[in-house]
Motif scaffolding. Structure first.
Motif, PDB file in Angstrom:
ATOM      1  N   LEU A 138     -32.441 -14.766   4.845  1.00 39.21           N
ATOM      2  CA  LEU A 138     -33.837 -14.419   5.058  1.00 39.21           C
ATOM      3  C   LEU A 138     -34.409 -13.848   3.770  1.00 39.21           C
ATOM      4  N   GLY A 139     -35.461 -14.452   3.280  1.00 38.84           N
ATOM      5  CA  GLY A 139     -36.038 -13.922   2.047  1.00 38.84           C
ATOM      6  C   GLY A 139     -37.384 -14.538   1.742  1.00 38.84           C
ATOM      7  N   ALA A 140     -38.139 -13.838   0.911  1.00 34.88           N
ATOM      8  CA  ALA A 140     -39.474 -14.295   0.531  1.00 34.88           C
ATOM      9  C   ALA A 140     -39.365 -15.494  -0.407  1.00 34.88           C
ATOM     10  N   ASN A 141     -40.490 -16.117  -0.719  1.00 34.99           N
ATOM     11  CA  ASN A 141     -40.508 -17.192  -1.706  1.00 34.99           C
ATOM     12  C   ASN A 141     -39.934 -16.677  -3.019  1.00 34.99           C
ATOM     13  N   GLY A 142     -39.055 -17.453  -3.625  1.00 38.44           N
ATOM     14  CA  GLY A 142     -38.501 -17.076  -4.921  1.00 38.44           C
ATOM     15  C   GLY A 142     -37.336 -16.115  -4.852  1.00 38.44           C
ATOM     16  N   ALA A 143     -36.870 -15.787  -3.633  1.00 38.97           N
ATOM     17  CA  ALA A 143     -35.778 -14.816  -3.494  1.00 38.97           C
ATOM     18  C   ALA A 143     -34.439 -15.381  -3.974  1.00 38.97           C
ATOM     19  N   GLY A 144     -34.295 -16.710  -3.946  1.00 41.07           N
ATOM     20  CA  GLY A 144     -33.037 -17.317  -4.377  1.00 41.07           C
ATOM     21  C   GLY A 144     -32.352 -18.127  -3.290  1.00 41.07           C
ATOM     22  N   LYS A 145     -33.022 -18.358  -2.169  1.00 38.32           N
ATOM     23  CA  LYS A 145     -32.418 -19.062  -1.033  1.00 38.32           C
ATOM     24  C   LYS A 145     -32.032 -20.495  -1.407  1.00 38.32           C
ATOM     25  N   MET A 176     -39.332 -14.548   9.975  1.00 37.34           N
ATOM     26  CA  MET A 176     -38.450 -13.505  10.523  1.00 37.34           C
ATOM     27  C   MET A 176     -38.102 -13.796  11.982  1.00 37.34           C
ATOM     28  N   ALA A 177     -39.095 -14.247  12.751  1.00 34.05           N
ATOM     29  CA  ALA A 177     -38.862 -14.478  14.178  1.00 34.05           C
ATOM     30  C   ALA A 177     -37.879 -15.625  14.387  1.00 34.05           C
ATOM     31  N   GLU A 178     -37.920 -16.598  13.500  1.00 34.19           N
ATOM     32  CA  GLU A 178     -36.981 -17.719  13.607  1.00 34.19           C
ATOM     33  C   GLU A 178     -35.550 -17.231  13.399  1.00 34.19           C
ATOM     34  N   ALA A 179     -35.357 -16.409  12.387  1.00 33.44           N
ATOM     35  CA  ALA A 179     -34.019 -15.872  12.122  1.00 33.44           C
ATOM     36  C   ALA A 179     -33.551 -15.040  13.306  1.00 33.44           C
TER      37      ALA A 179
END
Ligand SMILES: Nc1ncnc2c1ncn2[C@@H]1O[C@H](COP(=O)(O)OP(=O)(O)O)[C@@H](O)[C@H]1O
Ligand SMILES: [Mg+2]
Length: 299
Positions: free
Chosen positions: A21-28, A180-183
């Motif tokens: 779970l992370g924002a855009n650009g977090a490294g996912k 977040m809700a999906e996770a």
């Protein structure tokens, strides 16, 4: 040098949907690309189904598949069925026809089977993309923001299918998302990634419990047009009066205090019309942990 990923240490189990779970650009996507052998890590070790992603990339590719959101699944001029056939032959799958029929049925794509892919709506394109991801019966499926830009029903269909597949086959999914809700809905465990670092990792339930001191409740009381400005014997309440209703906001220290509060109000003659518990969401967890790590950097 900018590090896209820094000191990541994760283990994903069989029969588990693991959420990143992370924002855009977090490294996912960077992490997914390394694990799916599309990107070479500059440092560190990673294993997929026991295979080293650098030394044994061919073996890794045989046991995985990758579905990303917002990408075009295959070839627009081929029909849905032809696309699946094409990918099945890349994997050299024998008797692929039965498998393709099954996937078309599962993804509710049967009536579109002979339609050229470019004519599908975004939601059905992504169903085809997901069907493509299952074509080699992977042990580990990487889903990189698989419901990006999809409407509620298409997203739900995909989530339900993935969850059933994992539970019935004991396979594994690494799912990245910024929803977040999906996770919270489908992941057995979740890691929060921020600027390339994992800052929290646990089940959604335990992550929420870890900030549970923030649970609050709103109790609505019918006041028959008479404003209530205080409740004798109760401290720390925020009271608002609107349209014959007094809204009582309270921060709960422990789960049991809501029942004490409700019996106190009832015993003192207050007419409760509704109770709403504001339990922490993964979004609250995310904000709490990401905020904390920002503080860490400043100190
Ligand atoms: N090909 C690339 N070259 C240089 N930097 C990149 C490249 N791809 C991604 N990045 C950077 O790496 C970081 C992580 O990106 P990414 O893994 O795509 O994040 P996410 O998928 O979580 O949105 C970002 O700072 C991004 O700008
Ligand atoms: Mg990404």
């Amino acid at each position: 040098m900018i590090k896209a990923l820094d000191n990541i240490n994760l283990t994903i189990k069989e029969g588990e949907i693991f959420g990143l779970l992370g924002a855009n650009g977090a490294g996912k996507t960077t992490l997914v690309k390394i694990l799916s052998t599309l990107l070479l890590p500059t440092d560190g070790k990673a294993y997929v189904h026991g295979y080293d992603v650098v030394e044994e990339a061919d073996n890794v590719r045989r046991v995985i598949n990758l579905v990303s959101g917002g990408e075009t699944p295959g070839y627009g001029i081929l029909t849905v069925r032809e696309n699946l056939w094409f990918f099945s032959q890349i994997y050299g799958i024998p008797n692929a026809k039965d498998e393709i029929d099954r996937l078309l049925r599962d993804m509710e794509l049967e009536e579109y089977a002979d339609i050229r892919m470019h004519k599908l709506s975004t939601g059905y394109k992504q169903r085809l993309n997901l069907a493509r991801g299952f074509i080699n019966d992977p042990q580990i499926l990487f889903l990189d923001e698989p419901t990006l830009g999809l409407d509620v029903l298409n997203a739900k269909h995909i989530r339900n299918y993935v969850r059933d597949w994992v539970k019935n086959s004991n396979k594994s999914v690494l799912l990245t998302t910024h929803y977040m809700a999906e996770a919270d809905e489908i992941c057995d465990r979740v890691a929060i990634i921020f600027k390339g670092k994992i800052i929290a990792c646990d089940t959604p339930k335990r992550l929420k419990e870890s900030i549970a001191d923030k649970t609050s409740a709103v109790i609505e009381i019918k006041n028959n047009g008479i404003k209530i400005d205080r409740i004798d014997g109760m401290e720390g309440l925020a009271l608002e009066n609107h349209d014959g209703i007094t809204r009582v906001k309270v921060l709960l220290d422990e789960q049991s205090s809501i029942s004490r509060l409700v019996s106190y109000l009832t015993n003192n003659g207050y007419n409760i019309s509704s109770i709403k518990m504001n339990e922490p969401t993964l979004e609250d967890v995310y904000i709490k942990y990401v905020g904390m790590s920002l503080d860490d950097k400043q100190s």
